[in-house]
Write a protein that holds these residues in place. Structure first.
Motif, PDB file in Angstrom:
ATOM      1  N   GLN A  66       0.823  -1.216   0.000  1.00 35.49           N
ATOM      2  CA  GLN A  66       0.000   0.000   0.000  1.00 35.49           C
ATOM      3  C   GLN A  66       0.856   1.266   0.000  1.00 35.49           C
ATOM      4  O   GLN A  66       0.325   2.372   0.094  1.00 35.49           O
ATOM      5  CB  GLN A  66      -0.922  -0.008   1.224  1.00 35.49           C
ATOM      6  N   GLY A  67       2.148   1.087  -0.056  1.00 34.52           N
ATOM      7  CA  GLY A  67       3.043   2.255  -0.044  1.00 34.52           C
ATOM      8  C   GLY A  67       4.161   2.005   0.938  1.00 34.52           C
ATOM      9  O   GLY A  67       3.926   1.441   2.011  1.00 34.52           O
ATOM     10  N   ASN A  68       5.386   2.345   0.563  1.00 33.36           N
ATOM     11  CA  ASN A  68       6.490   2.185   1.513  1.00 33.36           C
ATOM     12  C   ASN A  68       7.322   3.458   1.539  1.00 33.36           C
ATOM     13  O   ASN A  68       7.252   4.287   0.617  1.00 33.36           O
ATOM     14  CB  ASN A  68       7.314   0.941   1.175  1.00 33.36           C
ATOM     15  N   LEU A  69       8.095   3.617   2.594  1.00 33.51           N
ATOM     16  CA  LEU A  69       8.801   4.881   2.819  1.00 33.51           C
ATOM     17  C   LEU A  69       9.803   5.208   1.714  1.00 33.51           C
ATOM     18  O   LEU A  69       9.981   6.367   1.360  1.00 33.51           O
ATOM     19  CB  LEU A  69       9.516   4.833   4.169  1.00 33.51           C
ATOM     20  N   ALA A 119      -7.808   4.473 -13.287  1.00 33.67           N
ATOM     21  CA  ALA A 119      -8.156   5.618 -12.435  1.00 33.67           C
ATOM     22  C   ALA A 119      -8.911   6.688 -13.232  1.00 33.67           C
ATOM     23  O   ALA A 119      -9.778   7.385 -12.697  1.00 33.67           O
ATOM     24  CB  ALA A 119      -6.885   6.211 -11.828  1.00 33.67           C
ATOM     25  N   ALA A 120      -8.588   6.787 -14.524  1.00 35.15           N
ATOM     26  CA  ALA A 120      -9.254   7.790 -15.366  1.00 35.15           C
ATOM     27  C   ALA A 120     -10.685   7.369 -15.714  1.00 35.15           C
ATOM     28  O   ALA A 120     -11.432   8.160 -16.291  1.00 35.15           O
ATOM     29  CB  ALA A 120      -8.445   8.008 -16.640  1.00 35.15           C
ATOM     30  N   GLY A 121     -11.045   6.133 -15.392  1.00 39.51           N
ATOM     31  CA  GLY A 121     -12.429   5.707 -15.580  1.00 39.51           C
ATOM     32  C   GLY A 121     -12.668   4.818 -16.787  1.00 39.51           C
ATOM     33  O   GLY A 121     -13.798   4.748 -17.281  1.00 39.51           O
ATOM     34  N   LEU A 122     -11.625   4.127 -17.280  1.00 44.11           N
ATOM     35  CA  LEU A 122     -11.830   3.232 -18.428  1.00 44.11           C
ATOM     36  C   LEU A 122     -12.546   1.963 -17.985  1.00 44.11           C
ATOM     37  O   LEU A 122     -11.925   0.938 -17.726  1.00 44.11           O
ATOM     38  CB  LEU A 122     -10.504   2.886 -19.095  1.00 44.11           C
ATOM     39  N   ARG A 169      -4.575   5.548  -6.150  1.00 42.64           N
ATOM     40  CA  ARG A 169      -4.086   4.851  -4.958  1.00 42.64           C
ATOM     41  C   ARG A 169      -4.851   3.534  -4.759  1.00 42.64           C
ATOM     42  O   ARG A 169      -4.271   2.498  -4.476  1.00 42.64           O
ATOM     43  CB  ARG A 169      -4.256   5.762  -3.728  1.00 42.64           C
ATOM     44  N   ASN A 170      -6.182   3.608  -4.964  1.00 47.40           N
ATOM     45  CA  ASN A 170      -7.003   2.393  -4.848  1.00 47.40           C
ATOM     46  C   ASN A 170      -6.518   1.317  -5.808  1.00 47.40           C
ATOM     47  O   ASN A 170      -6.297   0.173  -5.431  1.00 47.40           O
ATOM     48  CB  ASN A 170      -8.461   2.685  -5.249  1.00 47.40           C
ATOM     49  N   ASN A 184      -3.039  -0.188  -5.113  1.00 49.11           N
ATOM     50  CA  ASN A 184      -3.111  -1.145  -4.027  1.00 49.11           C
ATOM     51  C   ASN A 184      -3.706  -2.477  -4.499  1.00 49.11           C
ATOM     52  O   ASN A 184      -3.195  -3.559  -4.205  1.00 49.11           O
ATOM     53  CB  ASN A 184      -3.961  -0.512  -2.906  1.00 49.11           C
ATOM     54  N   LEU A 185      -4.765  -2.403  -5.302  1.00 45.63           N
ATOM     55  CA  LEU A 185      -5.439  -3.625  -5.739  1.00 45.63           C
ATOM     56  C   LEU A 185      -4.651  -4.376  -6.806  1.00 45.63           C
ATOM     57  O   LEU A 185      -4.600  -5.599  -6.815  1.00 45.63           O
ATOM     58  CB  LEU A 185      -6.842  -3.284  -6.275  1.00 45.63           C
ATOM     59  N   LEU A 186      -4.032  -3.633  -7.718  1.00 48.36           N
ATOM     60  CA  LEU A 186      -3.286  -4.301  -8.798  1.00 48.36           C
ATOM     61  C   LEU A 186      -1.940  -4.820  -8.284  1.00 48.36           C
ATOM     62  O   LEU A 186      -1.383  -5.769  -8.827  1.00 48.36           O
ATOM     63  CB  LEU A 186      -3.080  -3.345  -9.977  1.00 48.36           C
ATOM     64  N   GLY A 187      -1.421  -4.177  -7.247  1.00 46.97           N
ATOM     65  CA  GLY A 187      -0.272  -4.727  -6.526  1.00 46.97           C
ATOM     66  C   GLY A 187       1.082  -4.583  -7.202  1.00 46.97           C
ATOM     67  O   GLY A 187       2.057  -5.194  -6.770  1.00 46.97           O
TER      68      GLY A 187
END
Ligand SMILES: Cc1ncc(COP(=O)(O)O)c(C=O)c1O
Length: 409
Positions: A72-75, A109-112, A247-248, A251-254
């Protein structure tokens, strides 16, 4: 770089690139490292379960970025994202494990989604076109590929009223330029979301958000990493709602950027300005050399006055920098002649990528455009004698001597 006005920083962009990640991370009583460390941890501890609960939402109670789990994100990725975001002038940046992963997440994310319509440039990077055709068309997305470098491109967008528009700043391999201002103005009128793959120009040459673009994508494998030793991608958003979606999906696509690659990307950013200066000045000299070479009939480089969009390149890129990528047509239009040229090179590397410190030569019919027929390539203006050169940062005389001796073979 002369302008100081972007991204509301008082510092010039080359200084921002050098120092962008320096203040990242905690200060330590034993001494504060000037370079952020590599945080390999997959998970993060918090002071209480309540703080952990809060961190899952992405922030500390004080509103700072918080981390719970590496996917989900790292430093380390965060240090790179913040440094890149600062120079792109975005709301936020998210990094990925490759340029293609970044493009995939940005399109989502752009809605495709099923029923959506996208207008995309016909000379996008080959895998981007395949992604649209093999992943998005089958789920019911309407994909329209079109030449968007023409003066009527904005009118076409007004007529089609797409939901999403996807373009590149400089096309591959013919180095055609897109008028970002005209495209983004038309997109705003029809409320389309704009995505630009800015890999070839990097934020040092062009910052698409300043031209009204919503999502800026990089294959950071190329100029940003710069040394041919790391694979990654990034998307910078100009809008909060798109950043949240990104971001969603990230996280989901990994397909997140590993801490080790993030470290190399951050290091790449520090020398990006210097490398781009040299890539651009070397490429301009190589373009002039090839343009007068008897074994070459045409050179495609926006820095040459005879390039059809030289004036637009001056407007968008400015300061006499036109990127490090060029293509040229051999006089002898045959695969055999191209293979002979490539096999004769002694310094320039016949390897498939671009933006490295090394000069790299590719043959589009066997690399980026190998899935197209000869006729389809011709329709795009790519001849059988077309060679692409990503000009490296070696000594210019050595590059030119190598090209010259190979052209004589
Ligand atoms: C313009 C452009 N965009 C995206 C990509 C894909 O990047 P990656 O190989 O990091 O997935 C490439 C790769 O060559 C590219 O040239």
């Amino acid at each position: 770089m002369t302008e100081r006005d972007h991204a509301s920083s008082p510092l010039h962009i080359d200084t921002q690139l050098v120092h962008g990640s320096r203040h990242h991370g905690a200060t330590a009583s034993v001494g504060t490292p000037t370079v952020p460390p590599i945080y390999a941890s997959t998970t993060y501890l918090h002071s209480s379960t309540e703080a952990l609960d809060q961190a899952f939402n992405g922030t500390t109670p004080e509103g700072e970025a918080a981390f719970v789990y590496a996917r989900q994100g790292n430093l380390s990725a965060n240090a790179f994202e913040e440094a890149l975001n600062r120079v792109e002038g975005g709301i936020g940046t998210i990094s990925f494990s490759s340029g293609m992963a970044a493009i995939h997440a940005a399109l989502m994310a752009a809605g495709l989604a099923p029923g959506a319509k996208i207008v995309a440039s016909q000379d996008l990077y080959g895998a981007s076109i395949s992604l649209l055709q093999k992943v998005f068309i089958p789920i019911g997305v309407q994909v329209i590929l079109r030449d968007l470098c023409t003066p009527d491109a904005a009118d076409f967008i007004r007529e089609e009223e797409p939901d999403v528009i996807f373009i590149e700043t400089i096309s591959n391999p013919l180095t055609r330029i897109i008028d970002l201002d005209a495209i983004s103005a038309a997109a705003r009128e029809v409320e389309a979301i704009t995505l630009v793959d800015s890999t070839f120009t990097t934020p040092y040459l062009l910052r698409p958000i300043e031209h009204g673009i919503d999502l800026v994508i990089h294959s950071t494998t190329k100029y940003i990493s710069g040394h041919g030793d790391s694979t990654g991608g990034a998307v910078t958003s100009a809008k909060r709602v798109l950043l949240d979606q990104l971001r969603n999906y990230a996280n989901l696509l990994g397909a997140m950027l590993s801490p080790f690659d993030a470290h190399l990307m951050t290091r790449g950013l520090r020398t990006l300005a210097l490398r781009m200066e040299r890539h651009c000045s070397n490429a301009l000299q190589v373009a002039h050399f090839l343009a007068q070479h008897p074994a070459v009939t045409r050179v495609y480089y926006p820095g040459l006055p005879q390039h059809p969009q030289h004036a637009l390149a001056n407007k968008l890129l400015g300061d006499g920098r036109y990127g490090g990528l060029l293509s040229f047509d051999l006089k002898e239009q045959s695969r055999q002649a191209v293979y002979c040229f490539m096999d004769s090179l002694q310094l320039c590397l016949p390897a498939t990528t671009l933006g490295d410190v090394f000069s790299l030569v590719t043959y589009p019919p066997v690399s980026s455009h190998r899935t197209l027929t000869e006729q389809e390539r011709r329709n795009l203006g790519i001849s059988e004698g077309c060679i692409r050169l990503s000009v490296g940062i070696e000594n210019i005389e050595d590059i030119i001597n190598d090209l010259d001796q190979a052209l004589r073979q």
